[in-house]
Design an enzyme around this catalytic site. Structure first.
Site, short mmCIF file in Angstrom:
data_model
loop_
_atom_site.label_atom_id
_atom_site.label_comp_id
_atom_site.label_asym_id
_atom_site.label_seq_id
_atom_site.Cartn_x
_atom_site.Cartn_y
_atom_site.Cartn_z
N TYR A 51 -2.06 -1.50 25.53
CA TYR A 51 -2.51 -0.61 26.62
C TYR A 51 -3.04 0.72 26.09
O TYR A 51 -4.14 1.13 26.43
CB TYR A 51 -1.36 -0.40 27.63
CG TYR A 51 -1.07 -1.69 28.35
CD1 TYR A 51 -1.79 -2.06 29.48
CD2 TYR A 51 -0.12 -2.59 27.85
CE1 TYR A 51 -1.56 -3.28 30.11
CE2 TYR A 51 0.11 -3.81 28.48
CZ TYR A 51 -0.61 -4.15 29.60
OH TYR A 51 -0.39 -5.34 30.21
N GLY A 52 -2.22 1.40 25.24
CA GLY A 52 -2.64 2.70 24.73
C GLY A 52 -3.91 2.60 23.92
O GLY A 52 -4.84 3.42 24.05
N GLU A 71 -6.16 -4.81 14.57
CA GLU A 71 -5.12 -5.53 15.30
C GLU A 71 -4.56 -6.62 14.40
O GLU A 71 -5.32 -7.43 13.86
CB GLU A 71 -5.72 -6.12 16.59
CG GLU A 71 -4.87 -7.15 17.30
CD GLU A 71 -3.46 -6.67 17.67
OE1 GLU A 71 -3.33 -5.63 18.33
OE2 GLU A 71 -2.49 -7.36 17.27
N ASN A 140 2.82 -10.68 28.79
CA ASN A 140 3.72 -10.15 29.82
C ASN A 140 3.49 -10.81 31.18
O ASN A 140 2.55 -11.56 31.38
CB ASN A 140 3.67 -8.61 29.89
CG ASN A 140 2.36 -8.06 30.37
OD1 ASN A 140 1.70 -8.65 31.21
ND2 ASN A 140 1.98 -6.90 29.83
N GLY A 141 4.42 -10.52 32.10
CA GLY A 141 4.38 -11.13 33.43
C GLY A 141 3.38 -10.47 34.36
O GLY A 141 3.27 -10.85 35.52
N VAL A 271 -1.92 -3.19 9.47
CA VAL A 271 -1.78 -1.93 8.74
C VAL A 271 -0.37 -1.90 8.14
O VAL A 271 0.62 -2.09 8.85
CB VAL A 271 -1.98 -0.71 9.67
CG1 VAL A 271 -1.83 0.58 8.88
CG2 VAL A 271 -3.33 -0.79 10.35
N GLU A 383 13.59 -7.51 38.82
CA GLU A 383 12.58 -8.46 39.26
C GLU A 383 13.26 -9.80 39.56
O GLU A 383 14.27 -10.13 38.94
CB GLU A 383 11.50 -8.63 38.19
CG GLU A 383 11.93 -9.36 36.94
CD GLU A 383 10.89 -9.34 35.83
OE1 GLU A 383 10.55 -8.23 35.36
OE2 GLU A 383 10.43 -10.42 35.42
N HIS A 466 11.03 -4.07 27.00
CA HIS A 466 10.40 -2.78 27.26
C HIS A 466 10.86 -1.68 26.30
O HIS A 466 11.44 -0.68 26.74
CB HIS A 466 10.70 -2.30 28.69
CG HIS A 466 10.33 -3.25 29.78
ND1 HIS A 466 10.89 -3.20 31.03
CD2 HIS A 466 9.45 -4.28 29.81
CE1 HIS A 466 10.38 -4.15 31.79
NE2 HIS A 466 9.50 -4.84 31.07
N GLY A 494 3.63 3.13 24.19
CA GLY A 494 4.93 3.22 24.86
C GLY A 494 5.90 4.19 24.21
O GLY A 494 6.86 4.63 24.86
N ASN A 504 8.96 -1.70 35.34
CA ASN A 504 8.19 -2.29 34.23
C ASN A 504 7.14 -1.28 33.79
O ASN A 504 6.49 -0.65 34.63
CB ASN A 504 7.53 -3.58 34.70
CG ASN A 504 8.49 -4.46 35.48
OD1 ASN A 504 9.01 -4.04 36.51
ND2 ASN A 504 8.76 -5.63 34.99
P1 FAE Z 1 1.46 -3.17 22.90
O1 FAE Z 1 0.90 -3.72 24.16
O2 FAE Z 1 2.72 -3.74 22.38
O3 FAE Z 1 0.32 -3.30 21.78
C1 FAE Z 1 0.51 -2.96 20.45
C2 FAE Z 1 -0.43 -3.79 19.59
O4 FAE Z 1 -0.40 -3.29 18.25
C3 FAE Z 1 -0.05 -5.27 19.48
O5 FAE Z 1 -1.16 -6.07 19.79
C4 FAE Z 1 0.40 -5.44 18.03
O6 FAE Z 1 0.11 -6.71 17.49
C5 FAE Z 1 -0.39 -4.36 17.34
N1 FAE Z 1 0.22 -3.90 16.08
C6 FAE Z 1 1.51 -3.59 15.88
N2 FAE Z 1 1.72 -3.22 14.59
C7 FAE Z 1 0.50 -3.28 13.99
C8 FAE Z 1 0.07 -3.03 12.66
N3 FAE Z 1 0.93 -2.60 11.73
N4 FAE Z 1 -1.23 -3.23 12.36
C9 FAE Z 1 -2.10 -3.66 13.32
N5 FAE Z 1 -1.73 -3.93 14.59
C10 FAE Z 1 -0.45 -3.73 14.92
O7 FAE Z 1 1.68 -1.61 23.00
N6 FAE Z 1 5.53 -4.67 31.24
C11 FAE Z 1 5.16 -4.51 32.53
O8 FAE Z 1 4.81 -3.40 32.93
N7 FAE Z 1 5.13 -5.58 33.39
C12 FAE Z 1 5.53 -6.83 33.00
O9 FAE Z 1 5.49 -7.79 33.79
C13 FAE Z 1 5.97 -7.00 31.65
N8 FAE Z 1 6.41 -8.21 31.22
C14 FAE Z 1 6.72 -8.38 29.89
C15 FAE Z 1 7.06 -9.65 29.43
C16 FAE Z 1 7.28 -9.85 28.07
C17 FAE Z 1 7.67 -11.21 27.59
C18 FAE Z 1 7.14 -8.77 27.16
C19 FAE Z 1 7.35 -8.97 25.68
C20 FAE Z 1 6.81 -7.51 27.61
C21 FAE Z 1 6.60 -7.29 28.97
N9 FAE Z 1 6.22 -6.04 29.46
C22 FAE Z 1 5.90 -5.88 30.78
C23 FAE Z 1 6.13 -4.87 28.56
C24 FAE Z 1 4.69 -4.49 28.22
O10 FAE Z 1 3.95 -5.63 27.84
C25 FAE Z 1 4.71 -3.44 27.10
O11 FAE Z 1 5.46 -2.33 27.56
C26 FAE Z 1 3.31 -2.98 26.72
O12 FAE Z 1 2.54 -4.06 26.26
C27 FAE Z 1 3.38 -1.90 25.64
O13 FAE Z 1 2.08 -1.36 25.50
P2 FAE Z 1 1.68 -0.54 24.21
O14 FAE Z 1 0.31 -0.02 24.40
O15 FAE Z 1 2.76 0.40 23.89
#
Ligand code: FAE
Length: 527
Positions: A51-52, A71, A140-141, A271, A383, A466, A494, A504
């Protein structure tokens, strides 16, 4: 040593970026032992496509900036490999694991592949994260929940709450294509019996329920139900990716950013660490892999501006590890104020077994929640989660979101050379009490028992979807996400949220990223 000193040889332009050769880079040695390694010059670099990262990319690209995004996961759309579902886990099911890593029922063997779902295991908690272009949005959901205004104010007292509720949250809803299921469809649809039963039982127990918006396209879902289009939510697709219906980031923010022509996404680029150069630029050691996880190239990237959006755990790992191995400067607040957003899993068995239980067909997309946040003694949101097993198991599953009374801390354990987390049972006492209270109250009103065979005797204190915090806005960073003690490094994911947001989190993560980027761009940080 100054960066310019170790960049030795000539320039070769490839797809708009500059590739240089160097044999003098001391801190980072190629894994192959070879001395020669290309250095790729890019003005602005983003780590992570969740997201960020996606918000940052779009807003910079719209402002006419060239951006490279690294990525570690796969670009699934480009690869043409379909996502697998929960009943037939395949390539997308797990990040380089030999068995599935869902929160339960991991009976499926796998050939290691750079799948979409990863689990980072710590001593007292397991943290699930998404991998691939789109980050967590792939797995995610899709529950798109805006936090309660009063709680947002409590968590972020310095932010302009009115501006968030009148501008950033509505903007994010539009960009993420948030929509709500039709009530009549929900009433009629056989795949939502678990929601209807869950809501009716919650009401009987005296709890308040709410409708939960989602990024899954409910018009598509209605067509799915009528068999007019391929099935996804009704085909047990979700935590290993959705082939249809879900508006994940690759279909929203990232697509828009790519359409500008200013974004290049390099997938399967992990990275490994970061070095701050004397001229305040950054050099990143990056490992390119194939889909089996084997390294195919070691690369160095130099950038003037670095945006870290690797997700809470990814960003903290990079900052803390780089600090340990090459003295990368970090502020003393980095790692502090970490929380699991109050995540606590629980379940109930024998839910209406005589009248068809919770249904043998279950949509993977949650649309209902129980809102007990205003109860002073037991504040929580939960939920009503699906359990798509392909048969009626008469079980109801709930992911509780609680307050986080005691924050944890993430640190780098130099002895064992790994990321560690100061987090144990003392951090989840109240969460457990709330789960116990909730299940008992539901069972008293409706019958049923706690799902003793799920999690740890029915209580999943160690299940975290989360992870939040560790680089908290205004503490480890300035008011717009610029990391303290740095001039050209921004954290936008996050980790900015101090461990809790009460619902969420992705809507909040996206809104905070929008707010930071708007201000950083206005302040000419990327000029
Ligand atoms: P995120 O989306 O985790 O993205 C970070 C990215 O950076 C990933 O693609 C990684 O592969 C990449 N990365 C990490 N380290 C490196 C590196 N060293 N080099 C290159 N790339 C890298 O970050 N949240 C909701 O609001 N609603 C939901 O229904 C919900 N359901 C969920 C269900 C599951 C099973 C899970 C696991 C999470 C769920 N979440 C939900 C949480 C939500 O997906 C999570 O808070 C966000 O995706 C976090 O967003 P960020 O931008 O922090």
């Amino acid at each position: 040593m100054d960066r310019k000193t170790f960049i030795k040889t000539g320039i070769l332009a490839v797809s708009g970026f500059y590739f240089l050769n160097s044999n003098l880079f001391q801190a980072i040695q190629p894994r192959t032992g070879k001395q020669e390694k290309e250095i790729i010059e890019t003005p602005i670099l983003i780590i992570g496509s969740g997201y960020g990262g996606s918000v940052s990319a779009l807003r910079l690209c719209e402002a006419g900036k060239k951006v490279v995004m690294l990525e570690m996961g796969l670009n699934w759309e480009k690869s043409g490999i379909p996502f697998s579902n929960m009943l037939k886990p395949g390539k997308s099911a797990a990040w380089l694991k030999k068995k599935t890593i869902a929160p339960f029922m991991n009976i499926f063997s796998l050939t290691p592949f750079t799948g979409t779902l990863d689990r980072m295991d710590f001593e007292n908690i397991n943290i699930w994260v998404g991998r691939g272009v789109g980050g967590g949005s792939l797995v995610n959901g899709g529950m798109a929940v805006t936090p309660k205004e009063s709680y947002f104010k409590e968590v972020f007292p310095d932010l302009d709450t009115d501006k968030f509720y009148n501008h950033y949250f509505p903007l994010v809803h539009k960009e993420l294509k948030v929509n709500v299921i039709g009530e009549q469809f929900l009433k009629d649809c056989s795949y939502y019996k678990f929601t209807r039963v869950g809501e009716a039982e919650a009401h009987k127990a005296g709890f308040k329920t709410i409708r939960v918006p989602n990024v899954y396209d409910f018009q598509y879902m209605e067509k799915e139900y009528r068999n007019e289009v391929p099935r996804s939510a009704f085909n047990t697709e979700v935590i290993y990716g959705n082939n249809h219906g879900k508006n994940s980031l690759d279909k929203t923010y990232l697509k828009k950013a790519l359409d500008t022509g200013n974004l290049e996404i390099l997938d399967l680029h992990c990275v490994e660490n970061i070095k701050l150069n004397d001229d305040k630029t950054y050099t990143l050691q990056v490992r390119q892999t194939d889909t089996s996880g084997a390294g195919i190239a070691d690369k160095l990237f130099n950038c003037k501006k670095l945006i870290m959006a690797a997700g809470t755990m990814g960003t903290l790992k990079l900052l803390l590890h780089s600090n340990a191995v090459n003295g990368f400067p970090i502020h003393e607040q980095v790692g502090k104020n970490w929380g699991n957003n109050g995540n606590f899993m629980t379940g109930r068995n024998w839910v209406k077994p005589l009248s068809g239980g919770t249904g043998s067909r279950q949509s993977t997309i949650p649309v209902g929640g129980i809102d007990n946040w205003d109860d002073n003694e037991h504040p929580f949101f939960t939920e009503i989660a699906p359990l798509p097993m392909g048969m009626d198991v008469a079980t109801a599953l709930y992911l509780l979101i609680n307050r986080v009374d005691k924050k944890g801390e993430v640190f780098y354990d130099s002895t064992n050379k790994k990321l560690s987390l100061d987090w144990d049972q003392s951090h989840t006492i109240k969460m457990r009490e709330n789960a116990d209270y909730f299940i008992k109250k539901m069972n008293r009103a409706n019958g049923g028992t706690r799902s003793h065979f799920l999690f740890n005797n029915g209580f999943g204190a160690d299940v975290c979807y989360h992870p939040l915090g560790g680089c908290v806005l205004g503490k480890a960073t300035n008011e717009y996400g610029k990391l303290k003690d740095h001039e050209n490094l921004y954290v936008l994911d996050g980790s900015l949220i101090p461990g809790t947001i009460g619902v969420n989190p992705f809507v909040t993560i996206t809104a905070i990223a929008e707010y930071c980027m708007e201000n950083l761009i206005t302040q000419n940080e990327f000029a």
